[in-house]
Scaffold this motif. Structure first.
Motif, short mmCIF file in Angstrom:
data_model
loop_
_atom_site.label_atom_id
_atom_site.label_comp_id
_atom_site.label_asym_id
_atom_site.label_seq_id
_atom_site.Cartn_x
_atom_site.Cartn_y
_atom_site.Cartn_z
N THR A 1 0.83 -1.20 0.00
CA THR A 1 0.00 0.00 0.00
C THR A 1 0.87 1.25 0.00
OG1 THR A 1 -0.09 -0.29 2.39
CG2 THR A 1 -1.98 -1.06 1.13
N LEU B 1 -2.67 -1.15 -7.88
CA LEU B 1 -3.56 0.01 -7.86
C LEU B 1 -3.43 0.87 -6.60
CD1 LEU B 1 -6.82 -1.73 -9.15
CD2 LEU B 1 -5.17 -0.40 -10.49
N ALA B 2 -2.78 0.37 -5.56
CA ALA B 2 -2.73 1.10 -4.29
C ALA B 2 -1.65 2.17 -4.34
CB ALA B 2 -2.49 0.14 -3.13
N ILE C 1 -8.75 2.58 -4.52
CA ILE C 1 -8.68 1.47 -5.48
C ILE C 1 -9.69 1.67 -6.61
CG2 ILE C 1 -8.87 -1.03 -5.75
CD1 ILE C 1 -6.49 0.02 -4.00
N ASN D 1 -8.51 4.45 -9.02
CA ASN D 1 -7.41 4.05 -9.89
C ASN D 1 -7.82 2.99 -10.90
OD1 ASN D 1 -5.76 5.88 -8.65
ND2 ASN D 1 -4.72 4.40 -7.35
N ARG D 2 -8.71 2.10 -10.51
CA ARG D 2 -9.21 1.13 -11.48
C ARG D 2 -9.99 1.86 -12.58
NH1 ARG D 2 -9.67 -4.37 -11.44
NH2 ARG D 2 -9.02 -4.43 -9.25
N THR E 1 -9.84 -6.31 -6.39
CA THR E 1 -8.81 -6.19 -5.38
C THR E 1 -7.91 -4.99 -5.70
OG1 THR E 1 -7.20 -7.60 -6.50
CG2 THR E 1 -8.85 -8.70 -5.11
N SER E 2 -6.80 -4.89 -5.02
CA SER E 2 -5.88 -3.77 -5.23
C SER E 2 -4.88 -4.03 -6.35
CB SER E 2 -5.14 -3.45 -3.93
OG SER E 2 -4.39 -4.57 -3.50
N PHE F 1 -10.96 -6.81 0.31
CA PHE F 1 -11.53 -6.15 -0.85
C PHE F 1 -12.87 -6.75 -1.26
CE2 PHE F 1 -7.00 -5.33 -0.97
CZ PHE F 1 -7.02 -3.94 -1.04
N ARG G 1 -11.21 1.65 -0.11
CA ARG G 1 -11.93 1.31 -1.33
C ARG G 1 -11.93 2.44 -2.35
NH1 ARG G 1 -12.80 -2.48 -4.35
NH2 ARG G 1 -13.42 -3.83 -2.63
#
Length: 384
Positions: A28, A364-365, A288, A291-292, A314-315, A197, A285
């Motif tokens: 993270t 993504l974190a 994430i 960024n997704r 998930t991340s 997640f 959340r």
């Protein structure tokens, strides 16, 4: 050292720490939320609190909060959870148990390759179980019966890198895994390190898994972790819970590895867990999801990369490489020239690396503004 000669994903992640856009490791690296900044501001107070009370207090406080956040109300009452500094340490204990009992094991593929290495280096090289064998709840039992002739079954749920989970459709797939392990007398090992997640996910309704495990009568080992969830500079804790029939032996192996996790780390982490209880996991959340979303919209229609849908977001993001002539290392090398580091999918397909040539994984974190810039660079680098 050329990246193609690196032995495993962790070596890639170490190299990625030196790049401008490190999208390799799933640790993270996002910034603190407003409420998390308040925890950081209290670090001296938390330090002195940790000197004043017994170790057992902080272990109990952390474990109770962690399982409460995850909706695992049965787990804390079992009093069979052992704490480690990392999921890798907990996995070592699992591997030691398998080796001590001369048990061979089937491990889901794809998965993060350090699971494979820990099992292999501690004397129990795994046999691959293709993830697609678990995809249809109506066929899970049949597929396992046809494929599993080992003593133990090792699953990752949600899986890293694909986000696959057995807890859709009312958890029928997981119920079939339990039925198979009970009837065929298999040890079930579960890696739940990305399970946070699944919280507040529209697709997945995660039940009290430990109640199901206990009621099933299956022998099991379950690993949970904080390391992929909160931005705590790798101050983390893993939890290893076992069924009653094997707990004493697992405990004896665990004490051969370590005495305790720092009471300060446990106190510190408990406040992050409680913060997520308070905000319904939003501070984690939202980063994430943002960024997704940036990845989904930032890749042009002509991009060679396709973001795959996951049962659990998930991340990490798992992306398919569309052009037939382009490989995971081609993408990896081209992006590295622009100082973006992503992981080639070959390592995740640890028994069948050729299958991984069609995929890359992106973490993504990260701070959203930094991540959005990285996506722009990715799109430009692969469009040239």
């Amino acid at each position: 050292m050329p990246t193609r000669s690196l032995l495993d994903l962790t070596q890639h992640e170490i190299k990625a720490l030196r790049t401008r856009y490190n999208l390799a490791d799933a640790h993270t690296h996002q910034r603190q939320s407003i409420s998390q900044e308040k925890i950081v501001s209290r670090l001296p107070t938390l330090w002195y609190e940790s000197e004043e009370r017994q170790q057992a207090h902080f272990e109990r406080q952390f474990t109770e909060a962690f399982f409460r956040l995850h909706g695992q109300t049965s787990a804390a009452g079992l009093e069979r959870t052992l704490l480690s500094y990392s999921a890798s340490v907990a996995t070592m204990v699992v591997a030691m148990y398998l080796r001590r009992n001369d048990m061979n094991v089937s491990l889901v593929e794809p998965c993060f390759d350090n699971l494979v290495d820990l099992l292999k280096y501690l004397g129990t090289p795994p046999t691959p179980l293709p993830e697609e064998a678990l995809a249809d709840p109506d066929r899970v039992y049949t597929e396992l019966a046809a494929r599993i002739d080992t003593d133990a079954l090792y699953l990752v749920d949600p899986n890293n890198p694909t986000g696959f989970t057995l807890f859709t459709e009312g958890g029928r797939g997981f119920a079939e895994v339990l039925r198979f392990c009970r009837e065929r007398r298999k040890l079930l090992v579960l890696d739940f390190c990305f399970a946070s997640f699944a919280l507040h996910s529209g697709l997945v309704q995660r039940p009290d898994v430990y109640r199901l495990l206990e009621e099933s009568g299956v022998s099991y080992l379950a690993i949970e972790d904080t390391g992929k969830t909160w931005p705590v500079q790798d101050a983390k804790c893993a939890l290893l819970t076992s069924s009653r029939d094997i707990h004493e032996e697992v405990y004896n192996l665990h004490t051969a590895v370590l005495l305790n996790v720092s009471p300060f780390v446990l106190n510190f982490l408990t406040h992050y867990v409680e913060d997520s209880v308070e905000d319904s996991f939003a501070s984690v959340r939202e980063v994430i999801d943002t960024n997704r979303g940036a990845l989904r919209t930032g890749l042009s229609p002509a991009s060679p990369l396709e973001l795959l849908d996951a049962r659990v977001d998930t991340s990490v993001a798992w992306l398919r490489i569309r052009p037939a002539g382009l490989t995971a290392f081609d993408v990896h090398d081209r992006l590295l020239r622009s100082e973006v580091y992503v992981l080639p999918g070959t390592y995740f397909y640890w028994a069948n690396p050729g299958r991984g040539e069609r995929f890359v994984r992106i973490a993504l974190a990260r701070p959203p503004e930094q991540f959005a810039e990285a996506v722009r660079v990715i799109d430009e680098a692969l469009g040239s």
